[in-house]
Structure formats: structure tokens, C-alpha cells
Design an enzyme around this catalytic site. Structure first.
Site, short mmCIF file in Angstrom:
data_model
loop_
_atom_site.label_atom_id
_atom_site.label_comp_id
_atom_site.label_asym_id
_atom_site.label_seq_id
_atom_site.Cartn_x
_atom_site.Cartn_y
_atom_site.Cartn_z
CB CYS A 1 -22.06 -18.31 -26.65
SG CYS A 1 -23.75 -18.43 -27.66
CD GLU A 2 -15.85 -23.37 -26.20
OE1 GLU A 2 -14.36 -22.70 -26.78
OE2 GLU A 2 -16.54 -23.46 -26.47
#
Length: 149
Positions: free
Chosen positions: A45-46
Site C-alpha cells: 500500500c505504501e
């Protein structure tokens, strides 16, 4: 099964990381990329959210938002910590996620999914990653935005 291409995108209002209301219908006339992701502070996600901040998607009339069940305060801290430039929307009860049929079978997170809403409010693209740990395929997203102009 995720929301179908060609259907009217359900309108919704969610809070941003700054506790501001963000309403889909306020962005008619622009292409909107809705990036569902499971959780803040996770590696994939990062990587995706930082990538979009560093390499914006094509189209001057394109609005990008990330959506997860995380709280507004988590979004705010994560956005500031990682230099994310787009808004992050909080869907803590997964109500909007359910409207788009993107609740993960685990029931406590969303799928990693992308929905592109065109300038008229219709779904132009919808895709769900089979594995939530894998980064989404950006090629088709770039392609649909190029076609939409």
C-alpha cells in the site's frame, strides 16, 4: 464481483485525512481514480501510494484518491510520514466499499482494487487484484485514462 463498467458510479461522501468531506459527485467533469487498498502502513500500500505521488497518472483532469478502512488520523499521519500527495479517504465501516462490491472475503478490509469514474460519473474501468499483497497493474489504468482524455 466488483462494480461493472458502464454503470453509474454510486455517489458517496467520505472524510479525508483532514476531516473534510470528499464527495464523488463534486468531481463531475473530471476523471476520478478510486484506489482501494487494504491498510495504511503496509508495504504494498505504501509503495503504490508513494508511486502515484512521485509519478502522477496521466490526464490533467484526473483526480486520484486512496480509500481504506483506516481512520482519518491514521491517514493523516501516514500521508505526512510518506509524502503522499493525494487525499486518503476513511471508510471505517466499509460502507462505500460494499456499495462498490469490494469488501475482501476476510470481511475486515477491502480488496486492492481500482475503479475509474469518467467525467460523466460512469464507471469506465474496474479491476480487483487477485492477491491483496501484489501491486496493482498500472498499465490498464494508464490506458483507460489516455482514452478518456
Amino acid at each position: 464481483m466488483a462494480i461493472s463498467v458502464g454503470t453509474q458510479a454510486p455517489d458517496f461522501t467520505l472524510k479525508t485525512q483532514d476531516e473534510q468531506d470528499w464527495k464523488l459527485s463534486d468531481h463531475k467533469g473530471k476523471n476520478v481514480v478510486l484506489l482501494w487498498y487494504p491498510l495504511d502502513w503496509s508495504p504494498t500500500c505504501e509503495g503504490e501510494n508513494c508511486k502515484i505521488s512521485a509519478e502522477p497518472l496521466p490526464g490533467g483532469d484526473t483526480v486520484v484518491v486512496g480509500i481504506s478502512r483506516d481512520s482519518t488520523w491514521s491517514h493523516k499521519a501516514w500521508k505526512a510520514s510518506k509524502g503522499i500527495r493525494h487525499d486518503l479517504l476513511a471508510d471505517p465501516k466499509l460502507d462505500v466499499t460494499a456499495q462498490y462490491d469490494l469488501v475482501h472475503p476476510a470481511k475486515f478490509i477491502s480488496h486492492r482494487a481500482t475503479v475509474v469514474v469518467d467525467k460523466t460519473g460512469k464507471v469506465a474501468f474496474s479491476d480487483v487484484q487477485e492477491s491483496t499483497g501484489d501491486e496493482r497493474n498500472w498499465g490498464p489504468i494508464h490506458d483507460v485514462l489516455a482514452k478518456l482524455g
